[in-house]
Scaffold this active site. Structure first.
Site, PDB file in Angstrom:
ATOM      1  N   ASP A 141       0.807  -1.217   0.000  1.00 14.92           N
ATOM      2  CA  ASP A 141       0.000   0.000   0.000  1.00 14.92           C
ATOM      3  C   ASP A 141       0.837   1.261   0.000  1.00 14.92           C
ATOM      4  O   ASP A 141       2.056   1.218  -0.083  1.00 14.92           O
ATOM      5  CB  ASP A 141      -1.090  -0.001   1.071  1.00 14.92           C
ATOM      6  CG  ASP A 141      -0.622  -0.524   2.382  1.00 14.92           C
ATOM      7  OD1 ASP A 141       0.389  -0.014   2.863  1.00 14.92           O
ATOM      8  OD2 ASP A 141      -1.274  -1.450   2.904  1.00 14.92           O
ATOM      9  N   MET A 159      -2.276   9.193  11.739  1.00 11.90           N
ATOM     10  CA  MET A 159      -3.316   9.673  10.822  1.00 11.90           C
ATOM     11  C   MET A 159      -3.931  10.989  11.303  1.00 11.90           C
ATOM     12  O   MET A 159      -5.133  11.218  11.145  1.00 11.90           O
ATOM     13  CB  MET A 159      -4.437   8.616  10.690  1.00 11.90           C
ATOM     14  CG  MET A 159      -3.921   7.279  10.190  1.00 11.90           C
ATOM     15  SD  MET A 159      -5.094   5.927  10.375  1.00 11.90           S
ATOM     16  CE  MET A 159      -4.893   5.436  12.069  1.00 11.90           C
ATOM     17  N   LYS A 213      -4.802   2.851  -0.292  1.00 14.29           N
ATOM     18  CA  LYS A 213      -5.995   3.676  -0.111  1.00 14.29           C
ATOM     19  C   LYS A 213      -5.501   5.069   0.228  1.00 14.29           C
ATOM     20  O   LYS A 213      -4.559   5.219   0.981  1.00 14.29           O
ATOM     21  CB  LYS A 213      -6.831   3.157   1.067  1.00 14.29           C
ATOM     22  CG  LYS A 213      -7.506   1.849   0.773  1.00 14.29           C
ATOM     23  CD  LYS A 213      -8.047   1.224   2.027  1.00 14.29           C
ATOM     24  CE  LYS A 213      -7.003   0.358   2.677  1.00 14.29           C
ATOM     25  NZ  LYS A 213      -7.455  -0.375   3.819  1.00 14.29           N
TER      26      LYS A 213
END
Ligand code: SAH
Length: 473
Positions: free
Chosen positions: A257, A392, A279
């Site tokens: 990823d 995040m 993603k």
């Protein structure tokens, strides 16, 4: 070639060692591991040697035969069937005399640190018996040899010994089944380069043996693949584990990823198929279900599949969900931990996550906004003496700083944001709960970023060591 490397079977053979000091001890340990019968002649014996001898006898092993005397030729003549003599005194002339006596009798002779007077020299050894690597420079470059040995030590999994023994126990059966040498070779290559070897390395010996027996008996070509959920660390490829690298280099298919750095991806086997399943926030081109299904499908086709993830697969990595699906389908898998962003970024920013004076605990928190909100247990987060690490958290940074202040954390609490930590693009922004959002926004920081809040951040000034010229304050 100055020397021919040979592996000697010394079991039950007589070896004579002259000298009883530390240098002799090192050689004695080696030949003892090879189960030789050892006689040592020395004027005196160093305490370690005496202690080792006492310990061996206590454990019922054959001890050393110690003769306290100055060396005389008669000592060699008295001992029947000597296969090797080791001269390890600190008297160069005496060592040479011993070697001369040995060579006159056609006995192998080794003079410590004096290869010219030796007929055999000891290599540096990487020991995963029955697998062994012997390295030598013929006495020319011992330091280089030591460096090489360290490399080989790192390259060979600790479980190589077990794999070697397992192969040994199947050798005759495999020979009986495949009379053709090429078939036998192909069979062993598959064993040593796939799930059977990995099971042995992971110390699942029963499973490795079961798989090997099954492979030997089965007539069909059907292979089940395996999935390795591998933590690729925060970016710097040097932070990969040995196991991660090994599995990446034998993968047929790699699903990776966005967080996997190009440098890490570069280490994947050249002809492996690479599939991007990343993603990005708000944009989900590949759903989690889709990834889970892909892993199952590729493994059922018989592939060795590496699911390569940034950081550690079990920390905000949804690794658990992926292997749940595999478990449901009975597909073998292994999980390889990686260095999580908190450890990597903190180390490379010179911010210890705990510190005797500042923080006795640390929390890893998912700091992303869901529909513009962050639903966290703020009162728990504002406890004293703890470090907060937000993953995040870039989009929600204002909310994080604001909420922490509102729930009682001092506005001057130091806070840092680390962008692309551990890579050569790393940037560290330092401020406090009041100032950090503005510092970060005006610098235009981009994901991935990690936020660290707590007094440990103040140590960055003193402890920053990586990419320091890039540091923005
Ligand atoms: N499993 C990963 C975390 C996945 S969540 C791990 O253990 O590290 C993704 C978040 O990790 C990013 O939003 C960011 O907060 C953090 N992250 C990962 N790599 C990073 C890096 N090199 N520098 C800064 N933050 C990073």
């Amino acid at each position: 070639m100055d020397y021919l490397p040979l592996f000697h079977n010394l079991k039950g053979r007589n070896i004579l060692v002259i000298g009883g000091g530390e240098i002799a001890l090192r050689k004695v340990r080696l030949v003892q591991e090879a189960s030789a019968i050892i006689t040592i002649v020395a004027k005196d014996f160093c305490p370690d040697l005496l202690e080792m001898n006492a310990r061996d006898k206590e454990h019922g092993c054959n001890g050393l035969n110690l003769i306290t005397a100055s060396y005389e030729h008669q000592h060699m003549l008295d001992l029947p069937n000597i296969v090797m003599v080791i001269a390890a005194t600190n008297d160069r002339d005496l060592n040479r005399l011993v070697s001369e006596h040995a060579q006159n009798a056609n006995i192998l002779s080794n003079v410590v640190d004096d290869p010219k007077f030796s007929t055999v020299i000891f290599p540096s050894i990487v020991d995963r018996s029955p697998i062994q690597i012997a390295i030598s420079s013929g006495g020319d470059a011992p330091v280089l040899v030591r460096l090489l040995r360290t490399r080989f030590e790192a390259l060979l999994p600790a479980g190589m010994s077990k794999l070697g023994s397992l192969a040994g126990s199947f050798r005759e059966r495999v020979k009986a089944k495949f009379s053709n040498g090429a078939d036998r070779k192909a069979f062993w290559e598959e064993v040593f380069y796939g799930p059977i070897a990995e099971q042995a390395y992971a110390n699942n010996l029963d499973e490795a043996e079961r798989l090997l027996a099954h492979k030997l008996e089965s007539t069909d070509e059907f292979k089940t693949g395996e999935v390795y959920l591998v933590g690729g660390g925060p970016g710097d490829p040097d932070l990969l584990t040995f196991k991660a690298l090994r599995l990446m280099q034998q993968a047929d298919i790699v699903l990776y990823d966005r967080l996997v750095s190009p440098e890490v991806l570069n280490l994947v086997r050249r002809d492996a198929t690479r599939i991007y399943v990343g993603k990005t926030a708000g944009d989900h081109p590949v759903t989690q279900d889709n990834i889970n299904q892909k892993l199952v499908d590729y493994a059922l086709e018989g592939n060795r599949v590496v699911r390569l993830k940034g950081g550690d697969p079990f920390i905000f990595g949804r690794g658990g969900e992926e292997i749940e699906t595999l478990a449901e389908h009975g597909i073998p898998f292994q999980v390889v931990p990686g260095i999580t962003a908190a450890s990597g970024c903190a180390s490379y920013a010179g911010i210890p996550l705990t510190h005797r004076d500042h923080a006795q605990s640390v929390r890893f928190i998912a700091g992303h906004l869901r529909s513009g909100k962050m639903d966290l247990n703020w009162p728990e987060l504002v406890q004293p003496n703890q470090t907060l690490v937000f993953y995040m958290g870039l989009n929600g940074m204002e909310t994080i700083c604001e909420q922490l202040k509102q729930h009682g954390l001092d506005a001057q609490t130091p806070a840092a944001l680390i962008e692309k930590g551990t890579t050569d693009r790393q940037q560290v922004f330092i401020g406090d709960l009041n100032s950090l959002p503005e510092i970060v926004r005006s610098a235009g920081a981009k994901a991935p970023t990690l936020i660290i809040v707590g007094h440990v951040v103040s140590l960055h000034d003193k402890l920053a060591w990586f990419n320091v010229t890039e540091t923005t304050q």
